[in-house]
Design an enzyme around this catalytic site. Structure first.
Site, PDB file in Angstrom:
ATOM      1  N   GLY A  53      13.702  36.423  16.818  1.00  0.00           N
ATOM      2  CA  GLY A  53      12.839  35.587  16.339  1.00  0.00           C
ATOM      3  C   GLY A  53      13.563  34.837  15.871  1.00  0.00           C
ATOM      4  O   GLY A  53      13.822  33.678  16.978  1.00  0.00           O
ATOM      5  N   SER A  54      12.768  33.443  14.998  1.00  0.00           N
ATOM      6  CA  SER A  54      12.940  31.805  15.294  1.00  0.00           C
ATOM      7  C   SER A  54      14.025  31.360  14.668  1.00  0.00           C
ATOM      8  O   SER A  54      14.339  32.185  13.218  1.00  0.00           O
ATOM      9  CB  SER A  54      11.602  31.089  14.918  1.00  0.00           C
ATOM     10  OG  SER A  54      10.199  31.570  15.757  1.00  0.00           O
ATOM     11  N   GLY A  55      14.199  30.200  14.673  1.00  0.00           N
ATOM     12  CA  GLY A  55      15.246  29.737  14.320  1.00  0.00           C
ATOM     13  C   GLY A  55      16.450  29.448  14.905  1.00  0.00           C
ATOM     14  O   GLY A  55      17.304  28.866  14.012  1.00  0.00           O
ATOM     15  N   HIS A  56      16.535  29.818  15.627  1.00  0.00           N
ATOM     16  CA  HIS A  56      17.516  29.719  16.806  1.00  0.00           C
ATOM     17  C   HIS A  56      17.865  28.585  17.540  1.00  0.00           C
ATOM     18  O   HIS A  56      18.034  28.484  18.634  1.00  0.00           O
ATOM     19  CB  HIS A  56      17.763  31.382  17.613  1.00  0.00           C
ATOM     20  CG  HIS A  56      17.669  32.192  16.509  1.00  0.00           C
ATOM     21  ND1 HIS A  56      18.594  32.153  15.832  1.00  0.00           N
ATOM     22  CD2 HIS A  56      17.521  33.570  16.724  1.00  0.00           C
ATOM     23  CE1 HIS A  56      18.684  33.308  15.689  1.00  0.00           C
ATOM     24  NE2 HIS A  56      17.629  33.720  15.370  1.00  0.00           N
ATOM     25  N   LYS A 104      18.108  39.992  22.835  1.00  0.00           N
ATOM     26  CA  LYS A 104      19.592  40.362  22.374  1.00  0.00           C
ATOM     27  C   LYS A 104      19.753  42.005  21.036  1.00  0.00           C
ATOM     28  O   LYS A 104      18.458  42.136  20.902  1.00  0.00           O
ATOM     29  CB  LYS A 104      19.470  39.242  20.937  1.00  0.00           C
ATOM     30  CG  LYS A 104      19.228  37.687  22.131  1.00  0.00           C
ATOM     31  CD  LYS A 104      19.670  36.690  21.139  1.00  0.00           C
ATOM     32  CE  LYS A 104      18.978  35.878  19.786  1.00  0.00           C
ATOM     33  NZ  LYS A 104      16.819  36.059  19.683  1.00  0.00           N
ATOM     34  N   ASP A 109      14.638  43.934  17.870  1.00  0.00           N
ATOM     35  CA  ASP A 109      14.223  43.358  18.549  1.00  0.00           C
ATOM     36  C   ASP A 109      14.363  44.432  19.354  1.00  0.00           C
ATOM     37  O   ASP A 109      13.504  44.631  20.479  1.00  0.00           O
ATOM     38  CB  ASP A 109      15.043  42.211  19.434  1.00  0.00           C
ATOM     39  CG  ASP A 109      15.453  40.813  18.478  1.00  0.00           C
ATOM     40  OD1 ASP A 109      15.286  41.442  16.794  1.00  0.00           O
ATOM     41  OD2 ASP A 109      15.409  39.664  19.261  1.00  0.00           O
ATOM     42  N   HIS A 219      22.118  35.172  11.868  1.00  0.00           N
ATOM     43  CA  HIS A 219      21.219  35.033  11.029  1.00  0.00           C
ATOM     44  C   HIS A 219      21.484  35.219   9.853  1.00  0.00           C
ATOM     45  O   HIS A 219      20.370  35.105   9.117  1.00  0.00           O
ATOM     46  CB  HIS A 219      20.432  35.869  11.462  1.00  0.00           C
ATOM     47  CG  HIS A 219      19.923  36.692  12.838  1.00  0.00           C
ATOM     48  ND1 HIS A 219      20.350  37.672  13.580  1.00  0.00           N
ATOM     49  CD2 HIS A 219      18.197  36.293  13.196  1.00  0.00           C
ATOM     50  CE1 HIS A 219      19.855  37.664  14.867  1.00  0.00           C
ATOM     51  NE2 HIS A 219      18.283  37.187  14.295  1.00  0.00           N
TER      52      HIS A 219
END
Lengths: 332, 214
Positions: A53-56, A104, A109, A219
């Site tokens: 996911g994006s945001g990391h 991860k 995922d 998250h």
């Protein structure tokens, strides 16, 4: 919600455009949402793909480049990318020596990368292996959960395994290095505030001013314990002690990362690193290499995580090998 | 004997799309309590993509299942994408290249989809997942059909069982997915996946009552 965005639904597409414009050494496939090296690796080398996911950020796209990843598949914020993206990336980075998926340990995922590997097997031709990173000691009952989460160690693993792949080692050898790192590293994180997912528009959880959350993931999922806010020194103890209780370093040197969750100033991260280093010294642990900064973040969450990797000469030499990515750069 | 046609199957998903879109913020709210606050937006995005693909109407149920499944897999992401995607892929594959299904055939196709979902997610009943809504729904559907109910009434039973299964997730401690990391703190919240699954069966009951009902 105050954010530097145009519209919540366009955050990922707009960010990918920015990444491409900021980094000519990268190439972005906007249809499949995959970030590649502009100049592919040599034929006969193992391809390395990660994603999530994006945001990391900078993880994973910021670790594409010489000495680290060949491709990163970007999902929506905090949402796994999809098998079709991973399959496109797998085909693209294969240089005839196989491809390693760095995953991860999150249910989404793992499931999506699993479907991608099934699709790749159906099409045939490319040997795919996966390493599922699971370093989060905050997860105590791994029998009754989806298992330990993949957090900070992912950064160290992508660096070290990337160096091994760059040297032209075989898929078996590269996968063995990945296993070794995954077994020898542990992390623990904490939050001072929640994060705000753009599409949700408000903080994911409430955390009063005088409390903190210990054992968070990346998250915005709440952690395991909510406790009164404490000094940096006490917080460092609450993060480092569970790691050392689970990981025996013996006399081995450590690679240590003090990572910011995205909303904490660097000056506080250095305060925390000072305390972490002092605790490690008290335990007689030699910190051979250290990394302080925002490397695997959780949007605008304030907080930090600690990762400790039990190293040896080989891991240290792979760590020191040249790397040239937007997120890590040294030695070239 | 009433049969299920491709038109019914498409209407079912249009009704489902409407529900997840209308209640996207409710699903996301459930998800922010024990997950990562994206279930509503992801399902709404995925079902919009599905209806876009279905505007070119498939001729057989297997093609329908493949289109719906692959679109969900590629547009929803997370765990919901592979789980709902696998459900429709297996449903279509089990039904085969036919344009209509009799009640028993439809129930068997749903069951096959559910088996696929179980294999993908490795969840068991009581783990606080969508399995806790879908399992009871399909059991109720099968039981109603075995008792001689028509499909519309059987679908209504499935809808009620799914809703009860959804509500029954509230006190459970999650053992799968991100909610499992909360341990005991996951109790006291309805599972968002079970909530969207209940909507899937509400949509089915609505469409079949309208099309096949008295």
């Amino acid at each position: 919600m105050k954010k530097l965005i145009n519209a919540p639904e366009n955050v990922l597409a707009d960010a990918l455009r920015g990444i491409e414009l900021a980094h000519p050494e990268l190439r972005v496939d906007h249809t499949n949402r995959v970030i590649y090296r502009a100049t592919p690796k040599d034929h006969g080398t193992v391809g390395l793909i990660s994603g999530g996911g994006s945001g990391h950020e900078p993880l994973h796209g910021g670790f594409v480049g010489f000495g680290m990843l060949d491709a990163a598949c970007a999902g929506e914020v905090f949402t796994s990318p999809t098998p079709d993206q991973m399959q496109a990336a797998t085909t693209e980075v294969d240089r005839g020596a196989g491809v390693l998926h760095i995953v991860k340990n999150y249910t989404g995922d793992v499931m999506n990368f699993e479907m991608a590997a099934e699709l790749a097997a159906m099409e045939g031709g490319i040997e795919v292996r996966s390493i599922v990173v699971n370093d989060d000691v905050a997860v105590e009952d791994s029998l009754y959960t989806a298992g330990r989460r993949g957090v900070g160690l992912t950064v160290l693993l992508e660096k070290i395994v990337g160096a091994a792949a760059e040297q032209g080692r075989s898929l078996d050898e590269v996968a063995a290095v990945a296993d070794l790192v995954n077994e020898a590293g542990r992390s623990m994180g904490m939050a001072l505030t929640s994060c705000t997912v753009p599409s949700a528009g408000k903080p994911t959880f409430d955390l009063p001013d005088d409390e903190m959350e210990i054992g968070i993931g990346i998250h915005g999922e709440p952690g395991r314990r909510r406790v009164p806010l404490a000094s940096a020194k006490e917080i460092a103890e609450q993060l480092v002690e569970p790691i050392l209780a689970d990981l025996d370093l013996g006399s081995a040197p450590g690679i240590v990362m003090l990572n910011g969750m995205g909303g904490t100033p660097l000056i506080e991260l250095y305060v925390m690193y000072g305390e972490v280093a002092a605790i490690l010294e008290k335990h007689g642990i030699t910190v051979a290499r250290s990394l302080v900064g925002n490397y695997i973040t959780s949007l605008d969450m304030a907080g930090c995580s600690v990762t400790v990797l039990r190293a040896n000469d080989e891991l240290l030499s792979l760590w020191d090998a040249p790397v040239e990515t937007p997120g890590l750069r040294w030695g070239q | 004997m009433a049969t299920i046609t491709i038109d019914h199957l498409v209407s079912w998903l249009e009704a489902f799309r409407g529900k997840v879109a209308d209640q996207a913020s409710y699903l996301t709210e459930l998800d922010s309590a024990i997950g990562d606050a994206d279930h509503g937006t992801n399902m709404a995005r995925g079902m919009t993509a599905v209806m876009g693909k279905l505007s070119d109407k498939p001729e057989a149920v297997d093609a329908y299942g493949k289109t719906v499944g692959m679109t969900l897999v590629s547009s929803v992401g997370g765990t919901s994408g592979p789980l709902y995607g696998t459900f429709f892929l297996r449903l279509g594959a089990a039904a085969g290249a036919v344009a209509e299904l009799e009640a028993g055939e439809f129930a068997a196709a749903l069951r096959a989809g559910f088996e696929g979902l179980l294999a993908r997610g490795k969840a068991e009943p009581g783990d606080k997942t969508m399995v806790d809504a879908m399992g009871p729904a399909l059991d109720a559907l099968d039981a109603a059909l075995a008792d001689g109910a028509d499909l519309a009434h059987a679908a209504a039973s499935a809808r009620d069982a799914a809703a009860a299964g959804r509500d029954a997730t509230e006190p459970l401690v999650a053992r799968k997915g991100r909610a499992s990391y909360l341990g005991e703190r996951s109790a006291g919240h309805i599972d968002p996946g079970a909530a969207s699954t209940a909507m899937l069966f509400e949509a089915l009951a609505e469409v079949l009552e309208g099309a096949l009902g008295a």
